[in-house]
Design a protein around this motif. Structure first.
Motif, PDB file in Angstrom:
ATOM      1  N   GLY A  51       4.029  -6.234  -7.977  1.00 41.64           N
ATOM      2  CA  GLY A  51       4.370  -7.047  -6.819  1.00 41.64           C
ATOM      3  C   GLY A  51       3.251  -7.053  -5.793  1.00 41.64           C
ATOM      4  O   GLY A  51       2.308  -6.257  -5.865  1.00 41.64           O
ATOM      5  N   VAL A  52       3.364  -7.945  -4.802  1.00 38.45           N
ATOM      6  CA  VAL A  52       2.308  -8.066  -3.793  1.00 38.45           C
ATOM      7  C   VAL A  52       2.235  -6.815  -2.917  1.00 38.45           C
ATOM      8  O   VAL A  52       1.143  -6.372  -2.555  1.00 38.45           O
ATOM      9  CB  VAL A  52       2.499  -9.330  -2.936  1.00 38.45           C
ATOM     10  N   TYR A  53       3.391  -6.223  -2.577  1.00 40.05           N
ATOM     11  CA  TYR A  53       3.356  -4.984  -1.797  1.00 40.05           C
ATOM     12  C   TYR A  53       2.445  -3.952  -2.467  1.00 40.05           C
ATOM     13  O   TYR A  53       1.622  -3.311  -1.820  1.00 40.05           O
ATOM     14  CB  TYR A  53       4.758  -4.367  -1.704  1.00 40.05           C
ATOM     15  N   ALA A  54       2.644  -3.756  -3.778  1.00 41.55           N
ATOM     16  CA  ALA A  54       1.892  -2.740  -4.506  1.00 41.55           C
ATOM     17  C   ALA A  54       0.407  -3.079  -4.558  1.00 41.55           C
ATOM     18  O   ALA A  54      -0.449  -2.209  -4.359  1.00 41.55           O
ATOM     19  CB  ALA A  54       2.455  -2.577  -5.916  1.00 41.55           C
ATOM     20  N   THR A  55       0.100  -4.341  -4.813  1.00 46.56           N
ATOM     21  CA  THR A  55      -1.301  -4.762  -4.921  1.00 46.56           C
ATOM     22  C   THR A  55      -2.009  -4.708  -3.576  1.00 46.56           C
ATOM     23  O   THR A  55      -3.092  -4.115  -3.430  1.00 46.56           O
ATOM     24  CB  THR A  55      -1.374  -6.191  -5.494  1.00 46.56           C
ATOM     25  N   TYR A  56      -1.393  -5.313  -2.576  1.00 47.66           N
ATOM     26  CA  TYR A  56      -1.943  -5.349  -1.211  1.00 47.66           C
ATOM     27  C   TYR A  56      -2.045  -3.926  -0.662  1.00 47.66           C
ATOM     28  O   TYR A  56      -3.071  -3.523  -0.069  1.00 47.66           O
ATOM     29  CB  TYR A  56      -1.002  -6.193  -0.358  1.00 47.66           C
ATOM     30  N   GLY A  57      -0.986  -3.133  -0.850  1.00 49.24           N
ATOM     31  CA  GLY A  57      -0.960  -1.782  -0.310  1.00 49.24           C
ATOM     32  C   GLY A  57      -2.031  -0.892  -0.905  1.00 49.24           C
ATOM     33  O   GLY A  57      -2.675  -0.108  -0.194  1.00 49.24           O
ATOM     34  N   ALA A  58      -2.238  -0.995  -2.211  1.00 47.20           N
ATOM     35  CA  ALA A  58      -3.278  -0.185  -2.855  1.00 47.20           C
ATOM     36  C   ALA A  58      -4.658  -0.556  -2.313  1.00 47.20           C
ATOM     37  O   ALA A  58      -5.502   0.316  -2.055  1.00 47.20           O
ATOM     38  CB  ALA A  58      -3.227  -0.380  -4.370  1.00 47.20           C
ATOM     39  N   GLY A  59      -4.884  -1.854  -2.129  1.00 51.22           N
ATOM     40  CA  GLY A  59      -6.168  -2.298  -1.584  1.00 51.22           C
ATOM     41  C   GLY A  59      -6.369  -1.843  -0.154  1.00 51.22           C
ATOM     42  O   GLY A  59      -7.470  -1.418   0.237  1.00 51.22           O
ATOM     43  N   LEU A  60      -5.308  -1.923   0.649  1.00 50.12           N
ATOM     44  CA  LEU A  60      -5.398  -1.497   2.044  1.00 50.12           C
ATOM     45  C   LEU A  60      -5.664  -0.004   2.137  1.00 50.12           C
ATOM     46  O   LEU A  60      -6.528   0.433   2.914  1.00 50.12           O
ATOM     47  CB  LEU A  60      -4.104  -1.856   2.779  1.00 50.12           C
ATOM     48  N   ALA A  61      -4.939   0.792   1.357  1.00 49.86           N
ATOM     49  CA  ALA A  61      -5.132   2.245   1.392  1.00 49.86           C
ATOM     50  C   ALA A  61      -6.559   2.622   1.010  1.00 49.86           C
ATOM     51  O   ALA A  61      -7.167   3.504   1.627  1.00 49.86           O
ATOM     52  CB  ALA A  61      -4.134   2.924   0.456  1.00 49.86           C
ATOM     53  N   LYS A  62      -7.093   1.946   0.011  1.00 50.43           N
ATOM     54  CA  LYS A  62      -8.463   2.228  -0.422  1.00 50.43           C
ATOM     55  C   LYS A  62      -9.469   1.919   0.688  1.00 50.43           C
ATOM     56  O   LYS A  62     -10.395   2.703   0.955  1.00 50.43           O
ATOM     57  CB  LYS A  62      -8.795   1.408  -1.675  1.00 50.43           C
TER      58      LYS A  62
END
Length: 332
Positions: A51-62
């Motif tokens: 999902g977008v939460y998972a994709t966006y969140g992983a990128g933001l955390a990185k």
């Protein structure tokens, strides 16, 4: 609690040119040239794998880890309801939530009637869109035809389940066999039913609330093919009943190679923080979202929806004090 450490010259040099620019470029934080780096690690809770939460969140955390030199980890969860409970309990620091779930939790309504949850907001980020997905070969073309069908409404602690059940109830649809698979599981179950016509295995439809595009759903066009069921009249009714939590909208045909636009509900997403989150983590997370937006768009195009003029629209959920300062110092 440890005192926040300041990013010194050596730290800045270790971050790389792009990250250092966030610190030294005039206007990054008007009225305050530096911000203390966080004192320790943080956890960002996201959503279903794919999902977008998972994709966006992983990128933001990185990116936040890269910018601050302090680790932020992204953790997949069942979705909004799980994230809200973790923020309230202090077992997560930052997390995504659909606005309808967040507003219910903050006001102690419906699924949260046992007590109000408390958290603060960093930003309104982008809008989710309700997808009601059926195989291209399905005879289902309206909400009413879901009666008697097996329909995935999302994991038990997801925001998708909240909005899916609200749609079915508002439409007066009874006799639906509701299951609670995650996104990947639902996609596979939809394939199973489409490829084994007449079989009781699998599901007839899946309901999903997500950004555009949601990749596991998009990928179905190259396998079984799919259509989206329009929910225009029910969407209007829900949007009128629950002002602020929903917006009447449509999914453009180009997103999923559809024949035409599909009327649906859009649900704003919030990025939220636990009460007591340090100013440093709140400020650096928000600053990274805006100052490294071009990098986040490469992770997922929905990152391009972030706009400072609408990002502050999270009432009645209060902005974190460091978020207030960020918007104020950037003349928002």
């Amino acid at each position: 609690m440890d005192r926040p450490r300041l990013l010194n010259r050596r730290s800045v040099l270790g971050l790389g040119t792009a990250a250092a620019a966030v610190l030294v470029t005039p206007g990054c934080s008007r009225g305050r040239s530096t911000e203390p780096a966080p004192a320790g690690p943080a956890k960002l809770v996201t959503g279903n794998k794919g999902g977008v939460y998972a994709t966006y969140g992983a990128g933001l955390a990185k990116l936040v880890t890269e910018v601050t030199g302090v680790e932020m980890t992204a953790q997949n969860t069942e979705g909004s309801v799980a994230n809200l409970k973790m923020l309230d309990a202090g077992t997560a620091d930052i997390g995504f939530s659909l606005s309808d779930s967040a507003l219910d939790a903050y006001n102690g309504l419906e699924a949260f009637s046992s007590g109000q949850l408390r958290f603060t907001a960093l930003a309104r980020t982008y809008d989710n869109y309700v997808h009601i997905v059926v195989p291209a070969s399905s005879k289902i073309s309206s909400l009413k035809q879901l009666s008697g069908m097996t329909v995935n409404v999302g994991p038990k602690l997801s925001g998708t389940k909240v909005v899916a059940e609200r749609i079915l109830a508002t439409a007066g649809i009874k006799g639906v066999n509701m299951v609670n698979l995650d996104l990947d599981g639902a996609v596979e179950a939809l394939k199973l039913k489409a490829e084994n016509k007449g079989s009781k295995a699998g599901i007839d439809a899946l309901i999903w609330s997500g950004g555009l595009p949601t990749k596991p759903i998009k990928d179905l066009q190259s396998t079984i093919g799919f259509r989206l069921v329009p929910i225009g009249e029910v969407a209007k009714e829900i949007a009128l009943m629950r002002f602020g939590g929903y917006v009447l909208s449509s999914i453009p045909p180009s997103v999923y190679s559809l024949a035409s636009a599909v009327e649906t509900l859009a649900v704003p997403n919030y990025l939220l923080a636990r009460e007591g989150l340090s100013d440093s983590w709140a400020w650096w997370t928000l600053n990274t979202m805006f100052r490294r937006q071009a990098d986040l768009i490469k992770v997922h195009p929905e990152a391009g929806s972030l706009d400072a003029r609408s990002a502050i629209a999270t009432m009645p959920i209060p902005l974190h004090r460091a978020a207030e300062r960020w918007y104020r110092n950037n003349h928002i």
